[in-house]
Every structure is written in structure tokens, then in C-alpha cells.
Write a protein that holds these residues in place. Structure first.
Motif, mmCIF file in Angstrom:
data_model
loop_
_atom_site.group_PDB
_atom_site.id
_atom_site.type_symbol
_atom_site.label_atom_id
_atom_site.label_comp_id
_atom_site.label_asym_id
_atom_site.label_seq_id
_atom_site.Cartn_x
_atom_site.Cartn_y
_atom_site.Cartn_z
ATOM 1 N N THR A 1 0.768 -1.145 0.022
ATOM 2 C CA THR A 1 0.082 -0.083 -0.088
ATOM 3 C C THR A 1 0.777 1.131 -0.041
ATOM 4 N N PHE A 2 1.761 1.205 0.531
ATOM 5 C CA PHE A 2 2.869 2.421 0.592
ATOM 6 C C PHE A 2 3.877 2.359 -0.284
ATOM 7 N N MET B 1 7.624 7.981 -4.404
ATOM 8 C CA MET B 1 7.686 9.387 -4.719
ATOM 9 C C MET B 1 8.588 9.672 -3.733
ATOM 10 N N GLU B 2 8.757 9.417 -2.561
ATOM 11 C CA GLU B 2 9.813 9.770 -1.392
ATOM 12 C C GLU B 2 11.091 9.778 -1.887
ATOM 13 N N PRO C 1 4.010 3.139 -3.654
ATOM 14 C CA PRO C 1 3.779 4.206 -4.565
ATOM 15 C C PRO C 1 4.470 5.639 -3.696
ATOM 16 N N LEU C 2 4.203 5.663 -2.431
ATOM 17 C CA LEU C 2 4.395 6.911 -1.380
ATOM 18 C C LEU C 2 5.895 6.595 -1.474
ATOM 19 N N TYR D 1 4.600 15.919 6.340
ATOM 20 C CA TYR D 1 4.775 14.614 5.915
ATOM 21 C C TYR D 1 4.012 13.571 6.437
ATOM 22 N N LEU E 1 -1.192 9.289 -2.570
ATOM 23 C CA LEU E 1 -0.213 9.499 -1.577
ATOM 24 C C LEU E 1 -0.489 9.801 -0.240
ATOM 25 N N ALA F 1 0.690 11.755 4.753
ATOM 26 C CA ALA F 1 0.710 10.261 4.142
ATOM 27 C C ALA F 1 0.216 9.225 5.041
ATOM 28 N N THR G 1 -2.319 6.926 7.360
ATOM 29 C CA THR G 1 -3.675 6.073 7.304
ATOM 30 C C THR G 1 -4.514 6.918 8.273
ATOM 31 N N ARG H 1 -2.563 8.290 2.220
ATOM 32 C CA ARG H 1 -3.146 6.983 2.527
ATOM 33 C C ARG H 1 -4.125 7.033 3.615
ATOM 34 N N ALA I 1 11.663 12.190 -4.865
ATOM 35 C CA ALA I 1 11.995 13.585 -4.478
ATOM 36 C C ALA I 1 13.265 13.792 -3.727
ATOM 37 N N LYS I 2 13.889 12.823 -2.999
ATOM 38 C CA LYS I 2 14.924 13.032 -2.350
ATOM 39 C C LYS I 2 16.195 12.482 -3.236
ATOM 40 N N PRO J 1 3.871 15.369 0.421
ATOM 41 C CA PRO J 1 4.826 14.266 0.210
ATOM 42 C C PRO J 1 5.742 14.450 -1.172
ATOM 43 N N GLU J 2 5.260 15.296 -1.950
ATOM 44 C CA GLU J 2 6.074 15.372 -3.172
ATOM 45 C C GLU J 2 7.287 16.155 -3.215
ATOM 46 N N TRP J 3 7.286 17.157 -2.293
ATOM 47 C CA TRP J 3 8.324 17.991 -1.755
ATOM 48 C C TRP J 3 8.643 19.084 -3.021
#
Lengths: 74, 358
Positions: free
Chosen positions: A10-11, A17-18, A13-14, B105, B166, B109, B111, B168, A21-22, B63-65
Motif C-alpha cells: 500500500t505504501f 515518490m519519496e 507508491p509513496l 509529511y 500519496l 501520508a 492512514t 493514505r 523526491a529525495k 509528500p512530493e516536496w
């Protein structure tokens, strides 16, 4: 320090992205099923056993060969 | 001042307002509700209410910064329906949520259903008509509704916190559309929140908190401060609340009648917080064995290791971690708002006015 990043599907994609981005767009992710917080310990242990080869692979593969080999298929 | 970045590009969207709305909706640039088209003129009018450079980045928004520029915030403020004079409040709120101690963040992000909750203090409340009285959490108050919505649109469009992607959140919550009030300073017997947090009464501020919702606490029978506090303590210390598992900064939004009763009983703000810290607790035996181990002992062994079942678990680790706000109108209802836990802190930012009022 060799590091393997694990997350649940579930996490993923996040996490991708993180990482992007970093500045680490090809960071390998070791992805396990979701959820695990409310699953019996034996099931979670199974997830860990299944993920272990990927964890070992990430920890032992030279960095230059890891690039572009995201475990989440990204 | 932050880093200066590129300006936004101008889109040519054919059609009328309905066509613009359809385009924005299809692009995923809204909260699902119609927006006000952010024309160049409307954005310029918004920017007239700040002395900051439109290209200034206030910070990187997770979260995309991506850099949250002053202009980017102005575009979203127009879309939210803000009047230009609301813009200084929106800017202050965005600066507040970008403070690292707020942990945007995590809030974006997770839940958990947490969301920024804006509490406005100082003279700006009256000038802009930000409601802190009856029905302040809505609906019906343009400043409350649009200022809170502007912050949410920034989180969506500048931070990239798209629900189900993103962001969640398991359910989210209605407050994720908008959540902004003024404090009812006139009926706070202990003085305004921003003064308690170190600002002058004449300074206008925004305080951002991170509640996971509002829980009504009705008490229309208690006639002493202690009786009312019993109700407040029992309502706040339930198993399953973020704060009883995770500590942090729980918030009580007291209605004026409850605040007055506590004050009449001789309780200062500090006394109320102390009482809540001491008595808003639940016995360790009320938690499931897995939660005692996983949520309490493993996370905070210093507090819970080796303790017996009759030991009482607090909802904060110190009296000063409680936020006490007075808001609302007549009626015997206060609100308990559990926070995101120890990973977020309330942030208060002064509202900047332009040197020359447009």
C-alpha cells in the motif's frame, strides 16, 4: 551502511515518490503484503521469509548494479 | 525569505466557468467541489495582500516536496474562494504547516484521519469575520470555509497529497475539506490562546493543530468545576484514541459555558490542564494484551515496562501538552480532539500584513 528499505504494498507508491523526491529514483524497495499489523505472527513471519531473498540481494549487490532494479517494478 | 523559484505558467482553458471547472476536476486539481477559476487578475489581487515575492518558496511541501511558492498559495486561495484580504491568514497557515515540528509529511501520508485545524487569534478575526462563536466549525462562514479550504487545496496541489494515492488515509474526515475557526477570545476566561503561546494580544496569529476529528462532549448537568472535569476526563481517555496510545498534544475546545464553569470554580488554565493530565487516564488492564505490548510497552518502555494492570495510562506526557481553546456559542457542548500523537506539535505563526493596505 548497506540498507534495504522495506514497505508494505500500500505504501510502495509513496515510498517511490519519496525516494524520487529525495534524489534516489532507483532506490530498491522490498515490498511485503499489506496489512501486517493485525495479522497473526505466523503470517507475518511468512511475509518476512518470502522477503528475505530480496533483502539479502539488496544488501549484497554492488550499488552500481542495484541502480534501476526497483523491487516494486518501478 | 526563502528560495526564489520559477513562476506559474498561464493556461488557456477554453469555455466558460463550467468548462474551467471540468478541466480542473479532470486534471485532479480540486477537492471534488467546484473552484473559482484562478485568473491572472484574481491571483494578482490576492498577491496584493503580501509584500513577499510571488516566486518565493515558503518551503518544500511533502509528500512530493515541491516548492510551495507564494504565488502557488495565492492560486489555491483563489480556487478555494478566498477574498483577497484573507490571503495573509492563508499564507501564515501554510508557513505554519511547513514548520518541520508540525510533521506535514506524516500528516499527509498517514492512514490516520488527521488534518490541519486552523485557530485564528487577534484583531484579524473581527476584521475578516472569522467566526469563533455559534456554529464556528460550519457550515456557513465564508472566511472559515475558504481559508481552511485554501490550505487543503495547497496540500493537494502543491504537496501532492492525493487521497488514495500519496494521502493514505483510511477514511479521511470531513475536516479535510476545511477546518478553520477563530478563538472566542471574548469568552475565554484565561485569555487568548496566542497570548498563552507568547504573542501580544494585538498580534494576529494562526495556530495549526493536527486533530483526527471532533468528539462531542455534552454535559448540561454538572454545577461544579470538578463534576464537569470528571466528564471531560472520561470522554478523553478512551482506548483507541491516538493520544492514549501515542502521547502527544490533545486538544479540548471548550464551549463558553463550560469554560465559565471551570473559571467560576477557581480553576486556572494550568489547573485544568493539570487535572486532565492527572485524571484523563485509563487502566492498563483495559487494553488488549497485544496493544499493551505493541502500542504501549514497545513504543514507550520508559513509561510502561513492568507495570501492573491497575496502572493508569495518561493521554499526554505532561500537563503543558494539553491545548485548551474556547470556541463556540451557547450550549453545553465541548469538543475533544485527539491529535496525531507525539510526532506532531502545534505551531503558531504571526499573520503578516502588507506595508500598504491595497
Amino acid at each position: 551502511v548497506p540498507t534495504a528499505l522495506c514497505c508494505s504494498e500500500t505504501f510502495a507508491p509513496l515510498a517511490r515518490m519519496e525516494a524520487t523526491a529525495k534524489g534516489y529514483p532507483t532506490l530498491p524497495l522490498v515490498v511485503v503484503p499489506h496489512p501486517f499489523g493485525t495479522m497473526p505472527a505466523a503470517v507475518v513471519r511468512g511475509y518476512a521469509v518470502n522477503a528475505l531473498p530480496d533483502v539479502i540481494d539488496v544488501l549484497t549487490t554492488p550499488l552500481e548494479r542495484l541502480a534501476g532494479r526497483g523491487r516494486d517494478g518501478a | 525569505m526563502g528560495t526564489v523559484t520559477a513562476r506559474a505558467r498561464v493556461l488557456d482553458v477554453p469555455g466558460d466557468g463550467e468548462g474551467v471547472n471540468r478541466h480542473f476536476l479532470e486534471q485532479g486539481w480540486t477537492d471534488g467541489l467546484p473552484i473559482v477559476p484562478p485568473t491572472e487578475a484574481a491571483v494578482a489581487a490576492m498577491l496584493d495582500w503580501t509584500d513577499r515575492d510571488p516566486a518565493e518558496a515558503l518551503g518544500a511541501m511533502p509528500p512530493e516536496w515541491a516548492p510551495a511558492t507564494v504565488e502557488g498559495v495565492a492560486i489555491n486561495a483563489v480556487m478555494a474562494g478566498c477574498r483577497p484580504e484573507y490571503f495573509p491568514v492563508v499564507l501564515a497557515a501554510v508557513r505554519a504547516v511547513l514548520d518541520p515540528d508540525y510533521n506535514l509529511y506524516g500528516i499527509q501520508a498517514t492512514t490516520n484521519p488527521v488534518t490541519p485545524f486552523l485557530v485564528v487569534n487577534g484583531p484579524v478575526r473581527g476584521e475578516l469575520g472569522i467566526n469563533g462563536g455559534a456554529g464556528c466549525l460550519g457550515p456557513g462562514w465564508p472566511a472559515n470555509a475558504t481559508i481552511g479550504r485554501a490550505v487543503r487545496l495547497c496540500l493537494l496541489n502543491l504537496g501532492g497529497g492525493r487521497p488514495g494515492v500519496l494521502d493514505r488515509a483510511t477514511h479521511g474526515q470531513p475536516g479535510k475539506y476545511t477546518m478553520c475557526i477563530a478563538e472566542n477570545e471574548e469568552e475565554n476566561p484565561w485569555g487568548p490562546l496566542h497570548v498563552h503561546r507568547g504573542f501580544a494580544a494585538a498580534t494576529s496569529t494562526v495556530t495549526v493543530l493536527a486533530p483526527c476529528g471532533t468528539q462531542n462532549i455534552i454535559d448540561q448537568c454538572s454545577t461544579t468545576a470538578q463534576s464537569l472535569l470528571m466528564t471531560l476526563c472520561h470522554a478523553a481517555a478512551y482506548v483507541g484514541s491516538n493520544n492514549i496510545f501515542l502521547g502527544g498534544e490533545p486538544t479540548l475546545v471548550l464551549c463558553p459555558e463550560h469554560a465559565a464553569l471551570l473559571h467560576r470554580g477557581g480553576f486556572t488554565r494550568r489547573d485544568v490542564a493539570r487535572f486532565l493530565y492527572d485524571h484523563a487516564r485509563t487502566a492498563l488492564a483495559a487494553f488488549s494484551p497485544e496493544n499493551v505490548e505493541g502500542m504501549l510497552r514497545r513504543r514507550r518502555p520508559r513509561l510502561f515496562d513492568g507495570l501492573p494492570g491497575h496502572f493508569l495510562v495518561p493521554i499526554a506526557e505532561a500537563p503543558e501538552h494539553f491545548h485548551l481553546i474556547v470556541a463556540g456559542g451557547p450550549g453545553p457542548h465541548s469538543l475533544f480532539m485527539p491529535s496525531f500523537g507525539q510526532t506532531t506539535r502545534a505551531i503558531t505563526v504571526p499573520i503578516e500584513r502588507p506595508a500598504r493596505r491595497p
